[in-house]
Design a protein around this motif. Structure first.
Motif, PDB file in Angstrom:
ATOM      1  N   VAL A   1       0.801  -1.206  -0.014  1.00 35.50           N
ATOM      2  CA  VAL A   1      -0.073  -0.044   0.120  1.00 35.50           C
ATOM      3  C   VAL A   1       0.876   1.276  -0.116  1.00 35.50           C
ATOM      4  O   VAL A   1       0.674   2.282  -0.743  1.00 35.50           O
ATOM      5  CB  VAL A   1      -0.962  -0.093   1.118  1.00 35.50           C
ATOM      6  CG1 VAL A   1      -1.884   1.396   1.189  1.00 35.50           C
ATOM      7  CG2 VAL A   1      -1.970  -1.266   1.008  1.00 35.50           C
ATOM      8  N   LEU A   2       1.919   1.363   0.848  1.00 34.71           N
ATOM      9  CA  LEU A   2       2.848   2.291   0.762  1.00 34.71           C
ATOM     10  C   LEU A   2       3.519   2.615  -0.560  1.00 34.71           C
ATOM     11  O   LEU A   2       3.419   3.685  -0.922  1.00 34.71           O
ATOM     12  CB  LEU A   2       3.948   2.130   2.017  1.00 34.71           C
ATOM     13  CG  LEU A   2       4.949   3.067   1.802  1.00 34.71           C
ATOM     14  CD1 LEU A   2       4.591   4.524   2.309  1.00 34.71           C
ATOM     15  CD2 LEU A   2       6.175   2.552   2.655  1.00 34.71           C
ATOM     16  N   LYS A   3       3.969   1.717  -1.062  1.00 31.51           N
ATOM     17  CA  LYS A   3       4.666   1.689  -2.492  1.00 31.51           C
ATOM     18  C   LYS A   3       3.658   2.142  -3.400  1.00 31.51           C
ATOM     19  O   LYS A   3       4.112   3.003  -4.285  1.00 31.51           O
ATOM     20  CB  LYS A   3       5.361   0.579  -2.681  1.00 31.51           C
ATOM     21  CG  LYS A   3       6.490   0.325  -2.081  1.00 31.51           C
ATOM     22  CD  LYS A   3       7.097  -1.273  -2.237  1.00 31.51           C
ATOM     23  CE  LYS A   3       7.665  -1.708  -3.393  1.00 31.51           C
ATOM     24  NZ  LYS A   3       8.178  -2.936  -3.371  1.00 31.51           N
ATOM     25  N   THR A   4       2.371   1.725  -3.522  1.00 31.34           N
ATOM     26  CA  THR A   4       1.448   1.999  -4.495  1.00 31.34           C
ATOM     27  C   THR A   4       0.973   3.720  -4.242  1.00 31.34           C
ATOM     28  O   THR A   4       1.104   4.263  -5.207  1.00 31.34           O
ATOM     29  CB  THR A   4       0.119   1.341  -4.373  1.00 31.34           C
ATOM     30  OG1 THR A   4       0.600  -0.216  -4.454  1.00 31.34           O
ATOM     31  CG2 THR A   4      -0.776   1.449  -5.455  1.00 31.34           C
ATOM     32  N   PHE A   5       0.683   4.108  -3.047  1.00 32.75           N
ATOM     33  CA  PHE A   5       0.477   5.417  -2.990  1.00 32.75           C
ATOM     34  C   PHE A   5       1.403   6.415  -3.094  1.00 32.75           C
ATOM     35  O   PHE A   5       1.357   7.534  -3.479  1.00 32.75           O
ATOM     36  CB  PHE A   5      -0.506   5.633  -1.730  1.00 32.75           C
ATOM     37  CG  PHE A   5       0.186   5.893  -0.241  1.00 32.75           C
ATOM     38  CD1 PHE A   5       1.198   6.848  -0.281  1.00 32.75           C
ATOM     39  CD2 PHE A   5       0.244   5.166   0.827  1.00 32.75           C
ATOM     40  CE1 PHE A   5       1.939   7.030   0.968  1.00 32.75           C
ATOM     41  CE2 PHE A   5       0.751   5.198   2.256  1.00 32.75           C
ATOM     42  CZ  PHE A   5       1.464   6.280   1.957  1.00 32.75           C
TER      43      PHE A   5
ATOM     44  N   GLU B   1       6.469   1.279 -12.873  1.00 31.34           N
ATOM     45  CA  GLU B   1       4.836   1.699 -13.812  1.00 31.34           C
ATOM     46  C   GLU B   1       4.071   2.277 -12.852  1.00 31.34           C
ATOM     47  O   GLU B   1       3.927   2.114 -11.825  1.00 31.34           O
ATOM     48  CB  GLU B   1       4.654  -0.026 -14.107  1.00 31.34           C
ATOM     49  CG  GLU B   1       5.768  -0.715 -15.081  1.00 31.34           C
ATOM     50  CD  GLU B   1       5.419  -0.166 -16.493  1.00 31.34           C
ATOM     51  OE1 GLU B   1       4.190   0.209 -16.686  1.00 31.34           O
ATOM     52  OE2 GLU B   1       6.369  -0.590 -17.244  1.00 31.34           O
ATOM     53  N   TRP B   2       3.333   2.960 -13.683  1.00 29.91           N
ATOM     54  CA  TRP B   2       2.036   3.597 -13.155  1.00 29.91           C
ATOM     55  C   TRP B   2       1.164   2.284 -12.371  1.00 29.91           C
ATOM     56  O   TRP B   2       0.912   1.401 -13.257  1.00 29.91           O
ATOM     57  CB  TRP B   2       1.402   4.117 -13.801  1.00 29.91           C
ATOM     58  CG  TRP B   2       0.115   5.166 -13.310  1.00 29.91           C
ATOM     59  CD1 TRP B   2      -1.239   4.876 -13.638  1.00 29.91           C
ATOM     60  CD2 TRP B   2       0.323   6.328 -12.549  1.00 29.91           C
ATOM     61  NE1 TRP B   2      -1.813   5.996 -12.992  1.00 29.91           N
ATOM     62  CE2 TRP B   2      -1.078   6.628 -12.133  1.00 29.91           C
ATOM     63  CE3 TRP B   2       1.332   6.946 -12.110  1.00 29.91           C
ATOM     64  CZ2 TRP B   2      -1.368   7.920 -11.407  1.00 29.91           C
ATOM     65  CZ3 TRP B   2       0.983   7.990 -11.021  1.00 29.91           C
ATOM     66  CH2 TRP B   2      -0.366   8.621 -11.203  1.00 29.91           C
ATOM     67  N   PRO B   3       0.462   2.516 -11.195  1.00 28.64           N
ATOM     68  CA  PRO B   3      -0.176   1.437 -10.832  1.00 28.64           C
ATOM     69  C   PRO B   3      -1.639   1.038 -11.589  1.00 28.64           C
ATOM     70  O   PRO B   3      -2.106   2.088 -12.271  1.00 28.64           O
ATOM     71  CB  PRO B   3      -0.728   1.970  -9.356  1.00 28.64           C
ATOM     72  CG  PRO B   3       0.214   3.260  -8.967  1.00 28.64           C
ATOM     73  CD  PRO B   3       0.648   3.611 -10.477  1.00 28.64           C
TER      74      PRO B   3
END
Length: 314
Positions: free
Chosen positions: A115-119, A147-149
């Motif tokens: 979650v941290l890495k994605t946001f 890459e964009w999530p």
């Protein structure tokens, strides 16, 4: 953030200070996550099989919704809306709820990091220097090359997210009652929860409910007797009773409930009269009539709950 395309934007120190506080929030949340994972966790790949708890599924469902909405906003140049949604997710969901739950329960490093890495990726176009710096503590690559999530239906746990929202509402409502009754923040109280549908899930989140709502004891069962001299809250099938007899002015509370009941009865009477009006039924759109009928049923249930609260006080 907070601006409409084509309009001038007023800059002032309080606004800057607010975003400085937000950056501090991001930094501290990242530090918490990194401090609570091992080296092998940093190297481990995130897979759906590693998702454990209700809270994990809830935050991942919220994250999928965020990815979908931010992607759509940026494609349509709604930059301010995209930034506001990221801000809201990080502050109100990840920091205020998920991290707080993680502090008490068995932590899931895989989900924490994912979650941290994605946001951080979503936030990167807005705060590139901060996000790149935080990323350097997690990965050896540069964040800007990532890459964009992408939205994943597999991680959109709608059912679990709904249950977790109910649990979040329980904690919020108990906190509100504590504030309303001016219960000292250090004082732990007793709560009783009845629910035929959610007993198992409530038990799973017992520790979080007790810790975040500041409870000394918590009783959870499918049903039970009415609790006299208690503050009662109803969330769908869930009943929450807080026996705060020594902290409640019973007479004052009954007077307040009487006023609420009176107002609710007037409101129900108005909707009923509208639905009994042949002219309204003949001319109003079908959707509006159905909406009014649904509202009537909802208000009748609210009235029933208010009367039940009053009975418990008498």
């Amino acid at each position: 953030i907070g601006n409409t395309p084509g309009n001038d934007m007023r800059m002032y120190e309080e606004k800057i200070a607010g975003y400085r506080n937000f950056v501090n929030k991001i930094w501290n949340s990242a530090r918490f996550a990194i401090m609570n994972v091992e080296k092998e966790d940093l190297e481990a790949k995130f897979t759906p099989g590693k998702i454990k708890s209700l809270a994990d599924k809830w935050i991942l469902a919220k994250l999928q919704l965020l990815i979908k909405e931010v992607d759509e906003d940026i494609k349509n140049y709604r930059i301010s809306e995209a930034g506001t949604k990221i801000y809201d997710f990080i502050w109100n969901y990840y920091c205020d709820w998920y991290l707080e739950i993680s502090k008490g329960e068995h932590k899931n490093p895989t989900v924490l990091l994912h979650v941290l890495k994605t946001f951080l990726k979503l936030l990167h176009p807005f705060t590139p220097f901060v996000t790149e710096k935080i990323w350097s503590y997690i990965e050896k690559t540069s964040l800007i090359t990532e890459e964009w999530p992408e939205y994943s239906e597999e991680l959109n746990f709608k059912k679990e997210a709904k249950i977790m929202e109910e649990i979040r509402e329980i904690i919020s409502q108990i906190r509100s009652i504590r504030a309303e009754m001016k219960v000292d923040a250090s004082k732990k109280i007793h709560a009783i929860i009845y629910s035929k549908k959610r007993t198992k899930e409530l038990e799973e989140k017992r520790e979080s409910i007790m810790r975040l709502a500041r409870l000394e004891t918590l009783e959870i069962s499918e049903k039970g007797p009415k609790i006299k001299n208690a503050k009662s809250i109803y969330i769908g099938d869930i009943e929450i009773h807080l026996p705060l007899k020594e902290m409640i002015d019973s007479k004052k509370e009954v007077n307040r409930l009487n006023k609420e009941i009176e107002n609710k009865e007037k409101y129900i009477k108005g909707i009923t009269a509208k639905l009994e009006n042949k002219g309204f039924i003949k001319n109003a759109p079908k959707e509006l009539i159905e909406k009014q009928k649904e509202q009537l049923e909802k208000e009748k249930q609210n009235l029933k709950n208010l009367r039940s609260q009053k009975e418990n006080m008498v």
